[in-house]
Design an enzyme around this catalytic site. Structure first.
Site, mmCIF file in Angstrom:
data_model
loop_
_atom_site.group_PDB
_atom_site.id
_atom_site.type_symbol
_atom_site.label_atom_id
_atom_site.label_comp_id
_atom_site.label_asym_id
_atom_site.label_seq_id
_atom_site.Cartn_x
_atom_site.Cartn_y
_atom_site.Cartn_z
ATOM 1 N N TYR A 86 -24.844 -8.419 -8.716
ATOM 2 C CA TYR A 86 -25.340 -7.558 -9.787
ATOM 3 C C TYR A 86 -24.814 -8.015 -11.145
ATOM 4 O O TYR A 86 -25.487 -7.840 -12.168
ATOM 5 C CB TYR A 86 -24.984 -6.106 -9.496
ATOM 6 C CG TYR A 86 -25.753 -5.575 -8.316
ATOM 7 C CD1 TYR A 86 -27.098 -5.250 -8.433
ATOM 8 C CD2 TYR A 86 -25.164 -5.451 -7.060
ATOM 9 C CE1 TYR A 86 -27.830 -4.801 -7.347
ATOM 10 C CE2 TYR A 86 -25.889 -5.004 -5.962
ATOM 11 C CZ TYR A 86 -27.216 -4.680 -6.114
ATOM 12 O OH TYR A 86 -27.946 -4.249 -5.033
ATOM 13 N N HIS A 87 -23.641 -8.591 -11.156
ATOM 14 C CA HIS A 87 -23.086 -9.153 -12.389
ATOM 15 C C HIS A 87 -24.024 -10.225 -12.947
ATOM 16 O O HIS A 87 -24.392 -10.201 -14.127
ATOM 17 C CB HIS A 87 -21.708 -9.754 -12.094
ATOM 18 C CG HIS A 87 -21.061 -10.418 -13.268
ATOM 19 N ND1 HIS A 87 -20.074 -9.813 -14.017
ATOM 20 C CD2 HIS A 87 -21.249 -11.639 -13.827
ATOM 21 C CE1 HIS A 87 -19.695 -10.630 -14.988
ATOM 22 N NE2 HIS A 87 -20.399 -11.755 -14.887
#
Length: 702
Positions: free
Chosen positions: A314-315
């Site tokens: 998700y980063h």
């Protein structure tokens, strides 16, 4: 009236700019150059389109004229011709020049034509052929369908319509009208069967992430399909009314939990407002989107560069979202919508990806190049090289390190310079990186000791955070010897979550627990770090009310690792120190149960030997571990084991583990270790380790 329109239309054609490519104005369409199309009754057009569109927008003069004359069909026809020829906006993510389609995209497009086999990421009726499940029921489409034992993710992703863009590309490449006919049929069916809920977001069709994904795709679908003879004024009115409803929905319901979903939502709104400025609410969409992005780039990226959800997957995604928003604003002369310091947090965020990329990324054809902590999974080197690092270099052209990562990946010709080998401490997120180089033969240990925050404050089964504080991965010379177990599957409300629970289990990670029970708290704390010939990092987590895990890691001469683990507190029961090895046969990953450890015997001579010692009697308990590289319910098996100690309430469980990389056979390796202090101390520990006849005294004082 028709002759007047013909003169105006010819003038517009003569003085309008070029379309995206030369054939845009020469193919498709349903307007005879000499005449308007045959009249149709007003009710074939959705009248709401004229409420949603700003009829005073430049270029829509004919639309307004026809509408005010009561000619709704001709107004919609003029609107369609406007969209076919407009040049007032630029989508930097889309080019209609020499469109290509991959074999995988073509398969998605074609499967959707037969029995409504709609592509949903990681869910296949046949995994070998990537054949999707059919959602056909009683001759129609069952939008509530979910395969047996599938997680909630299937229903969520089904409503993201992941096969529409492949169909649009297939249409653009082939010119075959069957693809747009399929899109219109299916999307119209979806609209009819999935009305906007009156009570706000649901968990499937009208969840914010689904709506955001659809909005982002629809601005492209319009461009791909708009010149087709099947893209009629009637369909345009339906399409635009639904588009406006979904964009308004995102304004009305910002995702309350924040995180990556709110960023996706903001990006969709910025996209809608920027690329569809003809709508009355376009400015509201645009301003809302850019405002959220401006705030969240500061709120969600911590001071150490990590995204608050602490999942590398998700980063990487949120950095890409911020990049796309920035490029969209630049391409449409809207950079003032974002603050001048918008990219400052993104530099550190990009460097996180750099430091978390294993050196096998530089080997041509290598995969599994990043760790899989929390809800994250391995990523191919091509995605990082051709997309992510390319974007980072574009944002930060002065970074020689990012330039190196972008050019040297996958066996490329390196430019720039390698990042340094210093220890990297990401204290806000709770990640620590020890390494000795950037060549494929180098060694990298990454340790995870997360702490809760306002975007990641739950260890519940549905959260992206796994209860595994203290765990690590160890890469050496092209092989990850201790890869994380992975995700395997997302959470299913009211369904079977056995796989989800298994892969989240603390003993399925390389850390310490009591009774193999998951920790209740993630409150990672960095206590000490030292650089030099031998590097040291000491950290702890109060995972249970009555037990704290402290781990000290010594990287001795940057050649081997010594882990000192302590289970501190008045808890009583079985303490489990867990290790989960890489894949390999029984002759390649060999348990040494009588020696409380394991060794590998790979034929390429890239091996390790592991031995654990303790302050009291322990037993070694092998078990069959698992590893999942995707989120599709599939996994492979591997060798895992725990070192178990019976702890009483007044004792501290103390372990020493030596991990020695070996070039060749481990048969001649000798390892011993012992504590040389007077017992557990709140502020210190001291051990003596002997490796191949060389003794090392290792200690720390807080």
């Amino acid at each position: 009236m028709k002759n007047i329109f013909f003169i105006c239309f010819c003038a517009l054609f003569a003085f309008s700019g070029c379309a995206d490519d030369d054939d845009d104005l020469l193919t498709g369409g349903n307007v005879d150059i000499d005449l308007l199309p045959d009249a149709k009754p007003n009710d074939v057009v959705d009248p709401q389109v004229f409420e949603a569109i700003n009829l005073n927008y430049p270029g829509l003069e004919k639309v307004k004229e026809f509408y005010e004359a009561g000619e709704h069909y001709y107004a919609a026809n003029a609107l369609l011709e406007y969209y076919r020829t407009r040049t007032n906006v630029t989508n930097p993510n889309l080019s209609l020049i020499n469109v290509t389609i991959s074999e995988a995209e073509q398969a998605k497009a074609d499967y959707a034509l037969v029995d409504y086999r709609f592509h949903v990421n990681n869910f296949y009726e046949d995994k070998e052929t990537l054949k999707p499940y059919s959602v056909k029921q009683d001759g129609g489409i069952n939008w509530e369908y979910s395969p047996k034992d599938a997680s909630d993710e299937y229903q969520k992703q089904l409503h993201r319509h992941q096969w529409f863009i492949p169909q649009a590309k297939a249409y653009r490449v082939s010119g075959d009208e069957k693809y747009i006919q399929s899109w219109i049929e299916v999307y119209k069916n979806w609209i009819e069967n999935n009305p906007k809920p009156t009570t706000g977001p649901n968990t499937t069709s009208w969840w914010q992430l689904q709506v955001s994904t659809r909005i982002g795709d629809q601005v492209q679908l319009l461009e791909y399909f708009k010149n087709s003879v099947n893209f009629t004024p009637e369909w345009l009115s339906t399409f635009l009314v639904e588009f406006a409803e979904q964009a308004d929905f995102l304004v009305d319901y910002p995702y309350e939990s924040g995180g990556n979903i709110l960023i996706s939502q903001a990006n969709a709104l910025a996209t809608a407002g920027t690329l569809m400025p003809e709508f009355k609410n376009a400015e509201k969409w645009m301003n809302t989107g850019y405002q959220i992005l401006s705030e969240e780039v500061q709120n969600q990226i911590m001071s150490d560069g990590w995204h608050k959800e602490m999942s590398l997957h998700y980063h990487i995604g949120i950095v890409a979202d911020f990049y796309e928003a920035m490029k969209l604003a630049e391409a449409n002369q809207l950079s003032s919508k974002l603050p001048s310091d918008f990219t400052e947090p993104l530099r550190k965020a990009a460097e996180v990806v750099m430091y978390f990329t294993y050196p096998n990324y530089f080997i041509k054809g290598s995969d599994n190049v990043v760790p899989m902590f929390n809800d994250s999974w391995s990523r191919t080197r091509n995605v990082l090289k051709n997309t992510n690092f390319k974007q980072y270099v574009e944002m930060f052209p002065d970074s020689e390190e990012l330039k190196y990562m972008q050019t040297a990946g996958n066996g490329g010709t390196a430019q720039g310079r390698t990042p340094n080998n210093d220890m990297k401490l990401f204290d806000q997120a709770g990640y620590y990186v020890l390494r000795n180089g950037w060549t494929p033969a180098s060694t990298v240990m990454i340790l995870s000791n997360n702490k809760s925050n306002d975007a990641s404050n739950s260890l519940s089964a549905y959260s992206h955070n796994q209860p595994d504080n203290g765990t690590f991965e160890l890469y050496h010379n092209g092989r990850n010897f201790f890869p994380d177990s992975g995700v395997c599957t997302y959470y299913t409300s009211g369904g079977d979550n056995d796989l989800r629970y298994w892969f989240r289990g603390i003993d399925k990670h390389n850390t310490l627990s009591i009774g193999k029970q998951n920790i209740k708290k993630a409150a990672g704390k960095l206590l000490k770090s030292e650089e030099g010939a031998t590097e040291l990092v000491v950290f702890e987590n109060q995972g249970y009310d009555n037990l704290k895990h402290r781990r000290a890691v010594f990287y001795v001469n940057k050649k081997f690792f010594v882990l000192v683990d302590e289970g501190i507190g008045n808890a009583e029961g079985t303490i489990n120190l867990s290790f989960n090895l890489c894949e390999g046969t029984a002759s390649e990953v060999v348990m040494d149960t009588d020696k409380n450890g394991v060794h590998t015997a790979f034929s390429n001579n890239n091996n390790i030997i592991v031995r654990t010692f303790a302050n009291k009697a322990v037993t070694c308990s092998p078990f069959t571990g698992r590893i999942a590289y995707l989120v599709d319910g599939a996994y492979n098996t591997r060798q895992s084991y725990t070192i178990d100690m019976n702890k009483s309430a007044d004792e501290t469980a103390r372990y020493i583990t030596v991990i020695l990389p070996v070039n060749g056979s481990t048969d001649t390796s000798s390892i011993s270790a012992k504590f040389i202090d007077s017992g557990y101390s709140e502020n210190s520990a001291s051990v003596e380790v002997s490796v191949n006849g060389e003794t090392h005294t290792l200690s720390y004082t807080l």
